[in-house]
Design an enzyme around this catalytic site. Structure first.
Site, PDB file in Angstrom:
ATOM      1  N   LYS B 102      -9.629  -7.177  -2.175  1.00  0.00           N
ATOM      2  CA  LYS B 102      -8.223  -7.980  -2.903  1.00  0.00           C
ATOM      3  C   LYS B 102      -8.008  -9.357  -2.392  1.00  0.00           C
ATOM      4  CE  LYS B 102      -3.371  -8.633  -2.873  1.00  0.00           C
ATOM      5  NZ  LYS B 102      -2.048  -7.437  -2.092  1.00  0.00           N
ATOM      6  N   ALA B 189       3.079  -7.828  -5.254  1.00  0.00           N
ATOM      7  CA  ALA B 189       4.311  -7.762  -4.664  1.00  0.00           C
ATOM      8  C   ALA B 189       5.313  -8.639  -5.672  1.00  0.00           C
ATOM      9  CB  ALA B 189       3.468  -9.894  -4.653  1.00  0.00           C
ATOM     10  N   ASN B 211       3.903  -2.965  -0.269  1.00  0.00           N
ATOM     11  CA  ASN B 211       3.894  -3.085   1.059  1.00  0.00           C
ATOM     12  C   ASN B 211       4.948  -3.101   1.959  1.00  0.00           C
ATOM     13  OD1 ASN B 211       1.773  -4.399   3.454  1.00  0.00           O
ATOM     14  ND2 ASN B 211       3.602  -3.124   3.752  1.00  0.00           N
ATOM     15  N   THR B 212       5.690  -4.026   1.481  1.00  0.00           N
ATOM     16  CA  THR B 212       6.913  -4.419   1.968  1.00  0.00           C
ATOM     17  C   THR B 212       8.289  -3.635   1.419  1.00  0.00           C
ATOM     18  OG1 THR B 212       6.293  -7.024   2.772  1.00  0.00           O
ATOM     19  CG2 THR B 212       8.631  -6.015   2.791  1.00  0.00           C
TER      20      THR B 212
END
Lengths: 67, 261
Positions: B102, B189, B211-212
């Protein structure tokens, strides 16, 4: 004594050594790490003979959590 | 949905949800959440070892062995093409020649907005060097096309800024990118909650990387499970083809005849 840069920090070693011996000394023998010397990757298969000498810049990296 | 795998660079993956491994309190929590997400592709970062730290301590890859997960090394934290290329070359050495990566080159430390000129430069170098590049980019169809033309194996536009949890801010741009792309398009994102992931998939995205949204949920493992379902639901809704929107239909779902009067 020789001076090297290890992960950006100055470090003194007793004498010239090899990448493999440096890794063992740091406790990384058998660990999954990648090594760069003076901006060039040192492949695992070359760790045994790759020299570490005066002024060398050594980087050792691992995989960590990231997104 | 075995016949509907995500295919990247000719390889099929069981899940359309890709997850990151950052921001967890420990490796055990990371693994629990990742397993609950069902993700097959898992991103990792590459960093200097902590010299002097207990060398016997477990490492991330003890919990996520490369034999069980497809690790996707990233270039998070890189602000130049040069640093990004160097990072991924180290990653390839670290992971025994693994070449699916990535690429992300940032342009601003506050917003984490991608730096597209440097991203394009890095992509070109990496593709020439034999990497299979999945690339984080702005939600700009022209940039996405340029990256595809360079030979990136997937384009990954932001839905909103990294770590913001703001959801899909410009579905129309994503639509344009999806419509023109001949490689997989993944939202990377900005996803904050399950409905965001479902919306991305309903738009026709091939996958979602996050992710977050999972790591910072109150219960990351439960949120990981929710995301898994949302991605599957969104994908199925996309394949099923939604009904057209109408302001009103004057066509109730129940028969209009045979009413008792």
């Amino acid at each position: 004594m020789i001076d090297i840069s290890l992960n950006g920090e100055p470090r003194q070693l007793d004498a010239e050594t090899t990448v493999a011996r440096l890794l063992a000394e740091l406790g990384y023998a058998g660990k999954r790490v990648a090594v760069e010397r003076n901006g060039e990757i040192v492949p695992k298969s070359h760790h045994g003979e790759a020299p570490v000498g005066q002024g060398d810049r050594i980087e050792i990296v691992v995989a960590v959590g990231g997104g | 949905m075995n016949n509907d795998s995500l295919i990247i660079a000719g390889k099929a993956y069981a899940s359309r949800l890709l997850v990151g491994t950052g921001k967890y309190p420990d490796f055990a929590a990371t693994k629990t959440a990742i397993d609950a997400s069902g993700a097959a592709i898992v991103t990792v970062a590459i960093r200097r070892t902590n010299i002097g730290q207990e060398p016997g301590q477990p490492s991330l890859l003890d919990f996520l062995p490369p034999a069980e997960y497809t690790l996707l090394p990233n270039t998070a934290g890189c602000y130049s093409a040069k640093d990004a290329v160097r990072t991924l070359q180290l990653a390839r050495e670290l992971l025994d020649g693994h070449d699916l990566v990535k690429l992300e080159v940032l342009g601003d430390p506050n917003t984490l907005f991608p730096h597209m000129p440097e991203t394009l430069k890095a992509a070109e170098t990496l593709v020439k060097d034999g990497f299979k590049v999945m690339v984080y980019c702005s939600d700009d169809p022209i940039q996405a096309k340029l990256l595809e033309d360079i030979g990136c194996v997937a384009v990954m536009p932001l839905a909103s800024l990294i770590g913001s949890g703001m959801g899909i801010l410009n579905p129309w741009n994503l639509k344009l990118i999806i419509e023109q792309a001949t490689v997989p398009v993944l939202v990377d994102a900005g996803v904050g909650t399950a409905s965001d992931a479902a919306v991305a998939m309903e738009l026709g995205c091939d996958g979602v990387l996050m992710n977050t949204a999972i790591a910072l949920a109150r219960d990351p493992a439960m949120m990981a499970g929710a995301m898994k379902k949302a991605v599957e639901a969104g994908r199925e809704a996309y394949l099923a083809g939604r009904m057209p929107k109408k302001l009103y239909a004057a066509s109730p779902s129940s028969p209009t005849t045979g009413l008792i009067s």
